[in-house]
Motif scaffolding. Sequence first.
Motif, PDB file in Angstrom:
ATOM      1  N   THR A   1       0.747  -1.375   0.053  1.00  0.00           N
ATOM      2  CA  THR A   1       0.067   0.190  -0.049  1.00  0.00           C
ATOM      3  C   THR A   1       0.920   1.236  -0.056  1.00  0.00           C
TER       4      THR A   1
ATOM      5  N   TYR B   1       2.231   2.110  -3.694  1.00  0.00           N
ATOM      6  CA  TYR B   1       1.230   1.422  -4.541  1.00  0.00           C
ATOM      7  C   TYR B   1       1.525   1.990  -5.974  1.00  0.00           C
TER       8      TYR B   1
ATOM      9  N   THR C   1      -5.106  -1.269  -2.715  1.00  0.00           N
ATOM     10  CA  THR C   1      -4.965  -0.277  -3.628  1.00  0.00           C
ATOM     11  C   THR C   1      -4.067  -0.978  -4.813  1.00  0.00           C
TER      12      THR C   1
END
Length: 245
Positions: free
Chosen positions: A73, A76, A106
Amino acid sequence: SITKLSHLHFVSTKEYQDRVLQMGEEPWRVIISGAPSLDNVHSVKLLDRGKLEADTDLRLDGDPLLVTYHPVTPEYEQTEWQVTELLEALSECSLPLIFTMPNADTNGRIIIRMLEEFVSSHPQAQMTKNLGTRAYFSLMACASAMVGNSSSGIIEAPSFRLPVVNIGTRQQGRIRARNVIDVGYDRSKIMRGIKTVVDPAFRLELQGLSNPYGDGHAAEKIVEKLTAIPLDETLIRKRFHESPL
């Protein structure tokens, strides 16, 4: 924040107990229980290879590499590059490959798209959406090694004496057993890690490996503590405990 708001702490390892104590928690509140996920490892009856193939529609020709890669994350924006490096390394590997799906963080969809494209052009590669606990553990038991950044490579894999190439920063800070080799994102580093863990000599060194996350009795220890502790002011009123330097 959750730690400071909690009145009891059930941690997986002695190292994690020490970390909670450094936050000022009273020692009697911090109990080493082991990881609850290992209770399943020790209680689930594993499928043999034939039954595993029949239940999952996977081809288990030889001992495959089990590949699980999730989005990182905080990184990302690097997802596509990270997965490209992983797939380039795997394309040089002669072993059969079984990919499991990434989670929904994500850019998880980017990973799914890239894996689907890779599997469609590499006959030795397969992809499965949802194995379930029993089939996943059964696959871990017959895999030659695990590659990726999943917590299962850190927590459950030692119970199977399964070699692991752990990529990148996603599992940073977690205690490792000696079955885990940490590598960066570069394809050459990933490839060297794979060559190391699939060497029979590496697997031989894992005989008798003890899992630092426990022995599969976490639930018993947690229930025992919860049923015995008085629900009174001592539990409710937390005090900061000074740890020795």
